[in-house]
Design a protein around this motif. Structure first.
Motif, PDB file in Angstrom:
ATOM      1  N   LEU A   2       0.852  -1.186   0.000  1.00  0.00           N
ATOM      2  CA  LEU A   2       0.000   0.000   0.000  1.00  0.00           C
ATOM      3  C   LEU A   2       0.889   1.237   0.000  1.00  0.00           C
ATOM      4  CD1 LEU A   2      -2.827   1.345   0.273  1.00  0.00           C
ATOM      5  CD2 LEU A   2      -2.437   1.300   2.741  1.00  0.00           C
ATOM      6  N   LEU A   3       0.621   2.138  -0.944  1.00  0.00           N
ATOM      7  CA  LEU A   3       1.347   3.398  -1.023  1.00  0.00           C
ATOM      8  C   LEU A   3       0.410   4.529  -0.617  1.00  0.00           C
ATOM      9  CD1 LEU A   3       3.168   2.932  -4.449  1.00  0.00           C
ATOM     10  CD2 LEU A   3       4.120   2.604  -2.178  1.00  0.00           C
ATOM     11  N   LYS A   4       0.936   5.464   0.183  1.00  0.00           N
ATOM     12  CA  LYS A   4       0.192   6.664   0.557  1.00  0.00           C
ATOM     13  C   LYS A   4       1.073   7.874   0.265  1.00  0.00           C
ATOM     14  CE  LYS A   4      -2.981   4.994   4.084  1.00  0.00           C
ATOM     15  NZ  LYS A   4      -3.586   5.336   5.380  1.00  0.00           N
ATOM     16  N   TYR A   5       0.411   8.984  -0.060  1.00  0.00           N
ATOM     17  CA  TYR A   5       1.123  10.220  -0.356  1.00  0.00           C
ATOM     18  C   TYR A   5       1.422  10.924   0.968  1.00  0.00           C
ATOM     19  CZ  TYR A   5       2.447  14.265  -3.142  1.00  0.00           C
ATOM     20  OH  TYR A   5       3.138  15.271  -3.747  1.00  0.00           O
ATOM     21  N   ILE A   6       2.680  10.909   1.381  1.00  0.00           N
ATOM     22  CA  ILE A   6       3.107  11.472   2.664  1.00  0.00           C
ATOM     23  C   ILE A   6       4.304  12.385   2.428  1.00  0.00           C
ATOM     24  CG2 ILE A   6       3.934  10.929   4.985  1.00  0.00           C
ATOM     25  CD1 ILE A   6       2.693   8.111   4.592  1.00  0.00           C
ATOM     26  N   ASP A   7       4.215  13.601   2.946  1.00  0.00           N
ATOM     27  CA  ASP A   7       5.314  14.573   2.845  1.00  0.00           C
ATOM     28  C   ASP A   7       5.786  14.778   1.406  1.00  0.00           C
ATOM     29  OD1 ASP A   7       5.304  15.020   5.604  1.00  0.00           O
ATOM     30  OD2 ASP A   7       6.669  13.345   5.966  1.00  0.00           O
ATOM     31  N   GLY A   8       4.842  14.888   0.477  1.00  0.00           N
ATOM     32  CA  GLY A   8       5.176  15.231  -0.901  1.00  0.00           C
ATOM     33  C   GLY A   8       5.666  14.088  -1.764  1.00  0.00           C
ATOM     34  N   LYS A   9       5.565  12.854  -1.277  1.00  0.00           N
ATOM     35  CA  LYS A   9       5.982  11.725  -2.114  1.00  0.00           C
ATOM     36  C   LYS A   9       5.206  10.473  -1.710  1.00  0.00           C
ATOM     37  CE  LYS A   9       9.928  10.894   0.841  1.00  0.00           C
ATOM     38  NZ  LYS A   9      10.920  11.733   1.332  1.00  0.00           N
ATOM     39  N   TRP A  10       5.146   9.523  -2.629  1.00  0.00           N
ATOM     40  CA  TRP A  10       4.479   8.255  -2.368  1.00  0.00           C
ATOM     41  C   TRP A  10       5.401   7.370  -1.552  1.00  0.00           C
ATOM     42  CZ3 TRP A  10      -0.534   7.764  -3.174  1.00  0.00           C
ATOM     43  CH2 TRP A  10      -1.137   8.620  -4.077  1.00  0.00           C
ATOM     44  N   GLN A  11       4.855   6.847  -0.451  1.00  0.00           N
ATOM     45  CA  GLN A  11       5.649   6.002   0.434  1.00  0.00           C
ATOM     46  C   GLN A  11       4.872   4.733   0.747  1.00  0.00           C
ATOM     47  OE1 GLN A  11       6.967   8.101   3.934  1.00  0.00           O
ATOM     48  NE2 GLN A  11       7.426   9.957   2.788  1.00  0.00           N
ATOM     49  N   GLU A  12       5.616   3.638   0.853  1.00  0.00           N
ATOM     50  CA  GLU A  12       4.995   2.380   1.240  1.00  0.00           C
ATOM     51  C   GLU A  12       4.661   2.436   2.728  1.00  0.00           C
ATOM     52  OE1 GLU A  12       5.747  -2.424   1.059  1.00  0.00           O
ATOM     53  OE2 GLU A  12       7.087  -1.075  -0.039  1.00  0.00           O
ATOM     54  N   VAL A  13       3.462   1.985   3.052  1.00  0.00           N
ATOM     55  CA  VAL A  13       2.992   2.032   4.433  1.00  0.00           C
ATOM     56  C   VAL A  13       3.075   0.628   5.030  1.00  0.00           C
ATOM     57  CG1 VAL A  13       1.000   2.555   5.888  1.00  0.00           C
ATOM     58  CG2 VAL A  13       1.433   3.913   3.838  1.00  0.00           C
ATOM     59  N   SER A  16       1.172  -2.403   9.919  1.00  0.00           N
ATOM     60  CA  SER A  16       0.681  -1.912  11.211  1.00  0.00           C
ATOM     61  C   SER A  16       0.120  -0.492  11.148  1.00  0.00           C
ATOM     62  CB  SER A  16       1.799  -1.970  12.249  1.00  0.00           C
ATOM     63  OG  SER A  16       2.874  -1.134  11.848  1.00  0.00           O
ATOM     64  N   GLU A  17       0.426   0.245  10.072  1.00  0.00           N
ATOM     65  CA  GLU A  17      -0.002   1.648   9.967  1.00  0.00           C
ATOM     66  C   GLU A  17      -0.999   1.889   8.840  1.00  0.00           C
ATOM     67  OE1 GLU A  17       2.365   4.708  10.925  1.00  0.00           O
ATOM     68  OE2 GLU A  17       3.256   3.579  12.559  1.00  0.00           O
ATOM     69  N   ARG A  18      -1.517   0.848   8.244  1.00  0.00           N
ATOM     70  CA  ARG A  18      -2.397   1.003   7.084  1.00  0.00           C
ATOM     71  C   ARG A  18      -3.690   1.737   7.396  1.00  0.00           C
ATOM     72  NH1 ARG A  18      -1.524  -3.384   2.575  1.00  0.00           N
ATOM     73  NH2 ARG A  18       0.721  -3.425   2.724  1.00  0.00           N
ATOM     74  N   LEU A  19      -4.198   1.592   8.601  1.00  0.00           N
ATOM     75  CA  LEU A  19      -5.465   2.230   8.956  1.00  0.00           C
ATOM     76  C   LEU A  19      -5.284   3.639   9.511  1.00  0.00           C
ATOM     77  CD1 LEU A  19      -7.314  -0.809  10.535  1.00  0.00           C
ATOM     78  CD2 LEU A  19      -7.511   0.082   8.212  1.00  0.00           C
ATOM     79  N   LYS A  20      -4.049   4.020   9.791  1.00  0.00           N
ATOM     80  CA  LYS A  20      -3.767   5.355  10.329  1.00  0.00           C
ATOM     81  C   LYS A  20      -3.864   6.391   9.213  1.00  0.00           C
ATOM     82  CE  LYS A  20      -0.255   7.906  12.832  1.00  0.00           C
ATOM     83  NZ  LYS A  20       1.123   7.907  13.304  1.00  0.00           N
ATOM     84  N   LEU A  21      -4.595   7.463   9.481  1.00  0.00           N
ATOM     85  CA  LEU A  21      -4.735   8.531   8.499  1.00  0.00           C
ATOM     86  C   LEU A  21      -3.435   9.316   8.358  1.00  0.00           C
ATOM     87  CD1 LEU A  21      -8.183  10.134   9.388  1.00  0.00           C
ATOM     88  CD2 LEU A  21      -7.660   8.702   7.433  1.00  0.00           C
ATOM     89  N   THR A  22      -3.136   9.716   7.140  1.00  0.00           N
ATOM     90  CA  THR A  22      -2.011  10.626   6.936  1.00  0.00           C
ATOM     91  C   THR A  22      -2.484  12.049   7.227  1.00  0.00           C
ATOM     92  OG1 THR A  22      -2.511  11.030   4.605  1.00  0.00           O
ATOM     93  CG2 THR A  22      -1.076   9.140   5.112  1.00  0.00           C
TER      94      THR A  22
END
Length: 117
Positions: A2-13, A16-22
């Motif tokens: 799962l990739l999420k957009y965090i701090d201006g770039k796509w990062q693998e999550v 354990s943190e998949r349900l945590k909102l960015t």
């Protein structure tokens, strides 16, 4: 994976943190809350069946995990449930949302900053 957009770039999550909102996801939900729950926006927003149905699509994303992380969204969830049972009120005029080109925004900011285009 799962990739999420965090701090201006796509990062693998990590799992354990998949349900945590960015931070970005949280800001979007808070913006939606303010737009839909604000009395000024409610007064000016033109409801019709299409708009109502589009807004009601948010219900599918309002999970217990989300509500645990942003408790104020419980009020939005109640509003959406109430909205689902109501017919849209008569159309009103007043709020116009318009997409403008980025170049126009840059020009406007420059003009306001130093008085010149």
């Amino acid at each position: 994976k799962l990739l999420k957009y965090i701090d201006g770039k796509w990062q693998e999550v990590p799992m354990s943190e998949r349900l945590k909102l960015t931070k970005l996801e949280g800001q979007i939900w808070i913006a939606m809350f303010n737009l839909l729950m604000g009395p000024e926006c409610q007064r000016k927003y033109e409801f019709n069946s299409h708009n109502k149905n589009q807004i009601l699509k948010l219900r599918a994303h309002m999970t217990e995990v989300l509500l645990d992380q942003i408790p104020m969204l419980v009020d939005l969830q109640r509003y959406l449930e109430h909205l689902s049972m109501m017919e849209p009120p008569a159309a009103r005029q007043g709020l116009v949302l318009e997409q403008v080109p980025r170049s126009m925004i840059v020009w406007y900011v420059r003009m306001m900053g130093n008085g010149q285009p």
